[in-house]
Scaffold this motif. Structure first.
Motif, PDB file in Angstrom:
ATOM      1  N   UNK A   1     -15.088  10.065 100.832  1.00 53.41           N
ATOM      2  CA  UNK A   1     -15.794  10.458  99.690  1.00 53.41           C
ATOM      3  C   UNK A   1     -14.763  10.003  98.237  1.00 53.41           C
ATOM      4  N   UNK A   2     -15.664   9.764  97.263  1.00 59.14           N
ATOM      5  CA  UNK A   2     -14.854   9.460  96.019  1.00 59.14           C
ATOM      6  C   UNK A   2     -15.032  10.933  95.307  1.00 59.14           C
ATOM      7  N   UNK A   3     -14.075  11.156  94.659  1.00 54.79           N
ATOM      8  CA  UNK A   3     -13.727  12.337  93.764  1.00 54.79           C
ATOM      9  C   UNK A   3     -13.374  12.261  92.336  1.00 54.79           C
ATOM     10  N   UNK A   4     -13.803  12.885  91.470  1.00 49.12           N
ATOM     11  CA  UNK A   4     -13.426  12.961  90.290  1.00 49.12           C
ATOM     12  C   UNK A   4     -12.568  14.107  89.772  1.00 49.12           C
ATOM     13  N   UNK A   5     -11.433  14.007  88.633  1.00 51.85           N
ATOM     14  CA  UNK A   5     -10.717  15.023  88.510  1.00 51.85           C
ATOM     15  C   UNK A   5     -11.315  15.574  86.967  1.00 51.85           C
ATOM     16  N   UNK A   6     -11.185  16.864  87.140  1.00 52.13           N
ATOM     17  CA  UNK A   6     -11.648  17.562  85.955  1.00 52.13           C
ATOM     18  C   UNK A   6     -10.315  18.179  85.287  1.00 52.13           C
ATOM     19  N   UNK A   7      -9.601  17.460  84.576  1.00 50.60           N
ATOM     20  CA  UNK A   7      -8.229  17.858  83.877  1.00 50.60           C
ATOM     21  C   UNK A   7      -8.265  19.021  83.320  1.00 50.60           C
ATOM     22  N   UNK A   8      -9.277  19.571  82.427  1.00 50.16           N
ATOM     23  CA  UNK A   8      -9.301  20.763  81.891  1.00 50.16           C
ATOM     24  C   UNK A   8      -9.041  22.065  82.676  1.00 50.16           C
ATOM     25  N   UNK A   9     -10.016  21.713  83.742  1.00 52.78           N
ATOM     26  CA  UNK A   9     -10.062  22.785  84.790  1.00 52.78           C
ATOM     27  C   UNK A   9      -9.040  22.808  86.022  1.00 52.78           C
ATOM     28  N   UNK A  10      -8.635  21.538  85.971  1.00 49.27           N
ATOM     29  CA  UNK A  10      -7.557  21.185  87.194  1.00 49.27           C
ATOM     30  C   UNK A  10      -8.059  21.260  88.527  1.00 49.27           C
ATOM     31  N   UNK A  11      -9.455  20.677  88.554  1.00 49.22           N
ATOM     32  CA  UNK A  11      -9.919  20.749  89.931  1.00 49.22           C
ATOM     33  C   UNK A  11     -10.564  19.529  90.080  1.00 49.22           C
ATOM     34  N   UNK A  12     -10.841  19.055  91.487  1.00 48.52           N
ATOM     35  CA  UNK A  12     -11.554  17.857  91.581  1.00 48.52           C
ATOM     36  C   UNK A  12     -12.806  18.297  92.114  1.00 48.52           C
ATOM     37  N   UNK A  13     -14.046  17.048  92.047  1.00 48.12           N
ATOM     38  CA  UNK A  13     -15.252  17.425  92.389  1.00 48.12           C
ATOM     39  C   UNK A  13     -15.774  15.942  93.261  1.00 48.12           C
ATOM     40  N   UNK A  14     -16.726  16.250  94.022  1.00 48.21           N
ATOM     41  CA  UNK A  14     -17.213  15.200  94.703  1.00 48.21           C
ATOM     42  C   UNK A  14     -18.199  14.372  93.807  1.00 48.21           C
ATOM     43  N   UNK A  15     -17.733  12.954  93.630  1.00 47.12           N
ATOM     44  CA  UNK A  15     -18.501  12.073  93.030  1.00 47.12           C
ATOM     45  C   UNK A  15     -19.643  11.419  93.821  1.00 47.12           C
TER      46      UNK A  15
END
Lengths: 476, 495, 100
Positions: free
Chosen positions: B252-266
């Motif tokens: 999968x392609x994931x995105x990075x949430x820099x504020x929360x320091x977590x990634x999520x499925x895009x």
């Protein structure tokens, strides 16, 4: 015989004040008004045309230069982007599209004083051979209203045949100038690929599309080609213009020393018998003029239609990807999300033929099929190019009919897309190989016009026009 | 939490795709301005970038030149033959419904980026790099059921550099990104402004207990080295946790949430995902001649890699080296070229490096913070450093005064023709006059009997107090070596 | 004659092409596309060995533009005149991305 004298005569009359640009626009609109029931024009640009005519007439009064096409009315196929009016490509998708920029070819004509009087009907996105795929209306054949005008530049061909203007513009991807020219008894020129800028013409299949004129005679077409051709900073696939141009060749006295090849492969199955006989008669007349006639075989030509119906839809599917309703074009207000917006905008904006071509193109480009279809087709295309080159090492020109049929009845082929595709059999090879080709009127059969095709080597447009002109004289 | 032992039983494999925005004046296929810092929405665009019907691309010569130069920075040479293809997908910021990119024949193949991993030079090989047009920018207002599209970026020239999957830790990945950044910066092919997205990283990560690679995920559009590092750390743990629970990694392609320091499925990659690449019939192939290659090769500036290896050969720390390299890239005055001139004299070269790091750069930083525009020319630097070095090795100045002197001279607006004389006149030099100093030493000893007594009793540290007093008397100019000598002489006399 | 393309293939192509087809259209497409694909499949017999592809016919190479800003001769704001939905200078589209 046309009600318009040749363009060079008209320009002289305008410049000398013998007639005004306004007179010519009057004349154009008198024929437009008279023939509206043929469904030729999607839009009429009356107001703008008269404004331009006044401007030109004033310039002439003031002794200013008015260009090589001063006051000459013309009609553009409605897939040419123009500042004036709408540019619909004959489709619901672009029904309300106003072009922010203009086709280079249009600008070049306007810069020489030509006057755009209307935009002509076409098969939507130029997909078709009969103009029956237009989302607006079906253009009727000027010689028989129950029959088609040919396509996809059917409106452009009918416009010239019906004297709405001395010339019109078309685009030719697989025969779209030549077939309607042949069906409407006018001259249709498909120049070498890259000779006229494609910038600002709604793309159908980018490696095949060319722009060309439809006219009453070869020398008019040559003049228009001369004005439009030559490199453009908005199209990087262009070839140089002939150093002598196209508008000023010496008429030939005979065809002595000219070798003409007859494409026997195209003279057999599926060809209307009467067209076959007429074609043979034309060839005999070339012989009488001193030409040496040679039988030529292009072994891959019977594959050209298959190559065409892979390459063309592949490029069509790609070129039509931009129509998503976001920046322009048909869009659906009821869409609930982005995916829905895409689906609705595209499904409503495209007609059946566009959908068909998009689907075929998507199929032949999709992974697992690319090599077997698209790549293979482009390889066979190479083979075809090589075979044409070889043929042209033996002869100067190649000749054939333009269409296997006379103008057919409206509705006759619409049920079976493949049957419609087969009518391009004579014309697609010139697009696949990039060579110039012309459709010349060679009389009538059963009260319907018939055309004759001459093809020349890539970039030999000038020679093609020169030989076409002497052939044309035999049938006047 | 994953135990370290479990964590260590997995081999991590990382490959990175980096999009570098080339610093051409205009876009890759059109004559609109290529400027990532603009804020006039949808104004740096035209019918070509907008994907209007009938619009055709026209390749920018400068983009080809910059790709050739990027090639040299990546230790490879541009391909003689390359061409453009169309990659089809629907997205609102992709105006034509396809991206023009290079699929079959990229402009660059091979090459490598050197990184330092565990103190060793390691080569990360480059698979390929290709030119492509950037997409526009989409923003998603919070809470709104719509997105906004700005096409200013559409058509900006990108060089996508694809690495081999040869990195195995997040630290290596970060090093790779940093060295790639330096390589592009030194070659001057990009503004490499990370804030404006001039460099964006997509990291492909997989973990495996065997030699076979595991299923990878791609975390896209990271715009800082730190985000690269953190997102990889996050992804490695995420994947190991799934595998340890007996689960499977989804491609999968994931995105990075820099504020929360977590990634999520895009986006989950499906089999139906099909870009239908085809050659772009609107663009003739690109042929690069030997002459073009040669003329670019000849005019390449010294590469970051070469500079770094020189600095490391001096025995400088990696961190110092990296800071100096950044300085070299940031300042036109080329601070490193002075070090280079002295490269055969290790002490001089290291001394210069030290001065740049500890004197010049802080000065420049402070001036920048204060909104002043301090410029230190290479000539000024050279004059100051050479004079200062000769004072240093001849022992005419102590280190505190030396630092002050260099600082003063670097920011001085006046042209000082004879630095040595000026230093002397301005009181920077050390007083090494035995007789003069002896008088002062004696007087200080007399004034501090208690301290002297402590010294005599074995409190040798108390000598420092006396030195300090003497320095005070001499305004810091006394040569400390001579002062120390004189003090012990005097004390010995008292024994 | 059996259709070369299955209904599922037609639906997959439609999805890739962002087209919705009614059941009737799917049937028609299946029939028409199958006959067209059958027709073009005669290429499989052609011998091409290792012939190069011809995706262009001009033989042109490296047709390049100098890196100068271009005035295209129209007002840039005209580009927005056909945009159906906008907000300020932005083009507005239905939400595209669900960020968790």
């Amino acid at each position: 015989m046309s009600n318009w004298p040749s363009i060079d005569v008209l320009v002289k009359q305008v410049k000398s004040g013998q007639v005004s640009a306004k007179d010519l626009v009057d004349k154009a609109f008198s024929f437009i008004d008279k023939n509206r029931h043929f469904n030729v024009l999607i839009s009429e640009l009356k107001e703008q045309a008269y404004a331009r005519a006044t401007e030109i007439d004033n310039k002439i009064k003031n002794g200013q230069d008015v260009g090589r096409l001063a006051g000459i009315p013309f009609i553009a196929k409605d897939n040419f982007l123009t500042f004036d009016g709408y540019t619909t490509a004959g489709s619901n998708m672009l029904r309300n599209f106003k072009a922010p920029y203009q086709a280079t070819s249009i600008t070049r004509l306007l810069d020489e004083g030509a006057i755009l009087v209307g935009k002509a009907n076409l098969d939507a996105f130029a997909h078709g051979a009969s103009t029956e795929n237009s989302d607006f209306m079906i253009t009727k054949n000027p010689f028989n209203e129950t029959r088609v005008a040919g396509g996809s530049s059917g409106g452009s061909a009918a416009a010239v045949a019906l004297d709405m203007a001395p010339f019109s513009l078309g685009s030719d991807t697989g025969g779209s100038i030549r077939t309607p020219a042949s069906f409407c008894n006018v001259v249709g020129i498909k120049p070498s690929y890259g000779l006229v800028s494609r910038s600002g013409v709604v793309a159908m299949a980018s490696s095949l599309d060319v722009i060309g004129p439809l006219t009453n005679n070869v020398s008019d077409g040559a003049l228009i080609l001369d004005v439009m051709s030559g490199p453009d900073q908005l199209d990087s696939t262009m070839i140089e213009k002939d150093k002598d141009g196209y508008g000023n060749f010496e008429p030939l006295k005979d065809l002595k020393g000219v070798k003409i090849g007859v494409l026997n492969d195209l003279m057999n199955e599926g060809l209307n018998d009467k067209i076959k006989i007429r074609t043979q008669e034309v060839i005999d007349s070339l012989k009488k003029l001193g030409a040496e006639i040679v039988d030529i075989s292009i072994p891959s030509i019977d594959l050209s239609l298959a190559v065409y119906y892979i390459v063309c839809p592949a490029e069509v599917s790609s070129n039509l990807s931009r129509y998503d309703g976001i920046r322009y074009g048909h869009h659906d207000d009821s869409a609930v999300d982005l995916e829905d917006y895409y689906l609705k905008s595209r499904s409503e904006g495209f007609g059946a033929e566009a959908k068909r071509r998009i689907m075929i193109g998507t199929y032949v480009l999709s992974s697992g099929y690319y090599d077997a279809y698209y790549k293979k087709a482009q390889q066979v295309r190479t083979k075809l190019i090589n075979e044409f080159k070889q043929a042209f090492s033996a002869v100067d020109f190649l000749v054939s009919p333009v269409s296997p049929d006379l103008p057919f009845k409206i509705g006759e082929k619409t049920d079976d897309p493949l049957k419609m595709y087969l009518s391009d059999v004579m014309t697609v090879a010139a697009n696949l190989t990039g060579i110039p080709a012309i459709s010349l009127p060679v009389g009538m059969i059963d009260d319907l016009p018939v055309g004759f095709q001459i093809m020349a080597p890539f970039k030999a447009d000038r020679q093609l026009l020169q030989v076409s002109e002497i052939v044309e004289r035999q049938f006047k | 939490m994953i135990e370290q032992k479990v964590r260590d039983s997995y081999k991590v494999t990382i490959g990175i795709e980096c999009h570098v925005q080339l610093n051409t004046k205009t876009k890759l296929f059109s004559g609109s301005i290529n400027d990532s810092t603009t804020n006039t929405v949808n104004h740096q665009t035209n019918h070509i970038d907008f994907g209007l019907p009938g619009a055709l691309p026209f390749v920018n010569r400068e983009a080809i030149t910059l790709a050739i130069r990027a090639g040299y920075a990546l230790n490879t040479e541009a391909q003689v033959f390359s061409k453009f293809d169309r990659k089809h997908y629907f997205y609102p910021d992709l105006p034509m419904g396809y991206q023009i990119t290079q699929f079959e024949y990229p402009i660059l193949k091979g090459g490598y980026v050197e990184i330092i991993s565990d103190g060793q030079i390691k080569r990360i090989e480059i698979t390929r790099a290709h030119l492509e047009a950037d997409a526009g920018k989409s923003t998603h207002p919070a809470g709104a059921n719509y997105s906004l599209v700005d096409l200013n970026r559409a058509g900006a020239p990108l060089l996508e550099i694809v690495s081999e999957p040869q990195m195995h830790t997040s630290a290596e990945a970060k090093e790779y990104c940093f060295n790639l950044y330096l390589a592009m910066k030194f070659a001057k092919v990009s503004d490499v402004n990370l804030f404006y997205g001039n460099m964006r990283f997509d990291v492909n990560v997989s973990v495996s207990k065997t030699d076979d690679l595991g299923t990878r995920t791609e975390t896209k559009n990271l715009n800082s080295f730190r985000a690269v590092e953190k997102s990889i750390d996050y992804e490695v743990i995420r994947q190991i946790e799934i595998l340890e629970k007996g689960g499977q990694i989804r491609q999968e392609t994931r995105g990075w949430n820099d504020a929360k320091q977590v990634s999520f499925t895009q986006r989950i990659k499906e089999n139906a995902d099909d870009y239908r690449y085809m050659p772009d019939p609107d663009i003739p192939p690109i042929i690069i001649t030997k002459d073009e290659l040669l003329s670019n090769k000849k005019t390449m500036p010294v590469s970051a890699q070469l500079w770094r290896n020189k600095l490391i050969s001096l025995g400088l720390e990696l961190e110092t080296t990296n800071l100096l390299l950044l300085a070299e890239a940031d300042y036109d005055s080329s601070p490193l070229s002075l070090i280079d001139q002295a490269i055969d004299e290790t002490d001089k070269a290291k001394t210069y490096a030290n001065w740049i790091m500890n004197i010049e750069l802080p000065l420049l930083e402070r001036s920048e913070e204060a909104g002043e525009n301090l410029i230190i020319s290479s000539q000024t630097r050279q004059n100051v450093f050479e004079a200062a070095y000769s004072l240093k090795i001849t022992g005419q100045i102590n280190s505190t005064k030396l630092t002050e002197l260099i600082g003063e001279l670097l920011i001085s607006k006046d042209k000082i023709s004879d630095i040595l004389q000026w230093a002397k006149d301005s009181g920077y030099l050390q007083n090494s006059n035995q007789d003069e100093l002896a008088v002062i030493v004696k007087s200080v000893i007399q004034k501090n009997p208690k301290v002297v007594n402590d010294i005599l009793l074995g409190e040798t540290k108390a000598v420092g107090f006396l030195v300090g007093q003497i320095m005070k008397e001499t305004k810091g100019q006394a040569n400390p070596q001579i002062v120390n000598q004189l003090i012990s002489q005097e004390i010995n006399l008292l024994k | 004659m059996a259709n070369t393309l299955s209904r599922d293939e037609i639906l997959k192509l439609a999805k890739l092409s962002r087209l919705i087809l009614s059941d009737k259209e799917v049937d028609e497409m299946q029939k028409e596309l199958s006959s067209i694909i059958d027709f073009v499949s005669k290429l499989s017999e052609a011998k091409v060995d290792n012939l190069e592809v011809s995706d262009q016919v001009t033989g042109l190479e490296s047709v390049l533009r100098e890196d100068n800003p271009t005035d295209y001769g129209y007002d840039i704001t005209e580009l927005m005149s056909n945009v159906p939905y906008s907000e300020g200078d932005y083009i507005k589209v239905p939400k595209m991305l669900s960020e968790s």
